[in-house]
Scaffold this active site. Structure first.
Site, PDB file in Angstrom:
ATOM      1  N   TYR A 154       0.840  -1.204   0.000  1.00  0.00           N
ATOM      2  CA  TYR A 154       0.000   0.000   0.000  1.00  0.00           C
ATOM      3  C   TYR A 154       0.877   1.256   0.000  1.00  0.00           C
ATOM      4  O   TYR A 154       0.684   2.164  -0.816  1.00  0.00           O
ATOM      5  CB  TYR A 154      -0.916  -0.012   1.230  1.00  0.00           C
ATOM      6  CG  TYR A 154      -1.812   1.201   1.339  1.00  0.00           C
ATOM      7  CD1 TYR A 154      -3.000   1.282   0.623  1.00  0.00           C
ATOM      8  CD2 TYR A 154      -1.461   2.283   2.148  1.00  0.00           C
ATOM      9  CE1 TYR A 154      -3.818   2.396   0.709  1.00  0.00           C
ATOM     10  CE2 TYR A 154      -2.268   3.400   2.242  1.00  0.00           C
ATOM     11  CZ  TYR A 154      -3.448   3.451   1.521  1.00  0.00           C
ATOM     12  OH  TYR A 154      -4.257   4.565   1.609  1.00  0.00           O
ATOM     13  N   LYS A 158       1.312   4.125  -2.929  1.00  0.00           N
ATOM     14  CA  LYS A 158       1.016   5.553  -2.735  1.00  0.00           C
ATOM     15  C   LYS A 158       2.251   6.414  -3.018  1.00  0.00           C
ATOM     16  O   LYS A 158       2.129   7.538  -3.497  1.00  0.00           O
ATOM     17  CB  LYS A 158       0.473   5.788  -1.329  1.00  0.00           C
ATOM     18  CG  LYS A 158      -0.889   5.116  -1.087  1.00  0.00           C
ATOM     19  CD  LYS A 158      -1.943   5.612  -2.073  1.00  0.00           C
ATOM     20  CE  LYS A 158      -3.323   5.056  -1.785  1.00  0.00           C
ATOM     21  NZ  LYS A 158      -4.353   5.595  -2.686  1.00  0.00           N
TER      22      LYS A 158
END
Ligand SMILES: NC(=O)c1ccc[n+]([C@@H]2O[C@H](COP(=O)([O-])OP(=O)(O)OC[C@H]3O[C@@H](n4cnc5c(N)ncnc54)[C@H](O)[C@@H]3O)[C@@H](O)[C@H]2O)c1
Length: 249
Positions: A154, A158
């Site tokens: 994750y 990002k």
């Protein structure tokens, strides 16, 4: 305010949370909307709420990690609504897992939605946005800017969104296309149901992913997105706007 009257905005991840709040905010400010998400029921609820506030809405179930799905959502948007002025990439997924238990499948799935999905939507939309000096707002995270434990794919996704945003800003800025991102901190939405402390993890590290003060709702991020997507931000390009109540300050 009616900063989006006469503008067409495409929003991914519109069935829930920040995507839904952004759709409602842009609808309230006069936008014509193209909404997409994998979740059909939530998507229809968002579309109904936006129509109730007077917006023209095209809603299509679609998967941002699927190239042909993205191409067809963008083509239908332009074909039906006449063009594209704003793209807001919000679709995303989250998982908390110790790096050592993170599988290649976890990695590919999360990168596939959060980073590849953002790339695919940007790539399909840019030719249309260039025709109307449009702009893109991507959704990064404070996880891109400082270490969040137990979120390797994750956080990497990002970080990729953060970099991709700056690249597009520079590549097309001279042609009038802007590209910015928001980096929300901990925001109260359904994605937070993903939180679980991995077995054996040090709970003292939880402070790294918590809000500094009270947790805020998705409308706080929607307001920041609306600013970046509007002409109020006409000279803002390639920035990443933290929406975290000062947690990373
Ligand atoms: N809530 C937070 O604390 C927080 C913090 C930082 C960043 N973010 C980011 O904000 C964005 C929105 O998250 P949220 O908090 O509103 O969560 P959410 O779970 O409410 O919304 C995410 C939406 O993305 C959709 N989605 C998932 N996979 C998809 C796919 N393949 N194609 C299309 N749609 C897909 C989901 O169905 C859902 O409607 C995400 O990118 C997330 O990473 C959230």
């Amino acid at each position: 305010m009616d900063r989006f009257t006469g503008k067409v905005a495409l929003i991914t991840g519109a069935a829930s949370g920040i995507g839904r709040a952004t759709a409602e905010r842009l609808a309230a400010e006069g936008a014509t909307l193209s909404l997409t998400d994998v979740a059909a029921d939530g998507l229809e609820e968002t579309a109904a709420a936006c129509r109730a506030s007077g917006a023209e809405v095209l809603a299509a179930v679609g998967d941002v990690s699927d190239e042909s799905s993205v191409e067809s959502v963008v083509a239908d948007t332009v074909g039906t609504l006449g063009g594209l002025d704003v793209v807001v990439n919000v679709a995303g997924i989250l998982q908390f897992r110790d790096l050592r238990q993170t599988t290649l499948e976890d990695w590919n799935r999360i990168i596939g939605v959060n980073l590849t999905g953002t790339f695919l939507v940007c790539r399909a939309a840019v030719p249309h946005l260039l025709e109307r000096r449009g702009n893109i707002v991507n959704t990064a995270s404070t996880a891109a800017l400082a270490g969040h434990p137990w979120t390797t794919p994750y956080s990497a996704s990002k970080g990729g969104v953060f970099a991709l945003t700056q690249t597009i800003a520079v590549e097309f800025g001279k042609q009038g296309l802007r590209c910015n991102s928001v980096a929300p901190g901990s925001i109260l939405t359904p994605i937070q149901q993903a939180f679980e402390l991995p077995e054996g993890a040090d709970p003292k590290l939880v402070y790294r992913i918590m809000a500094l003060d009270e947790q805020r709702g998705p409308e706080t991020v929607a307001g920041a997105i609306a600013f970046l997507a509007s002409d109020d931000a006409a000279h803002v390009n390639g920035t990443c706007l933290k929406v975290d109540g000062g947690t990373l300050a």
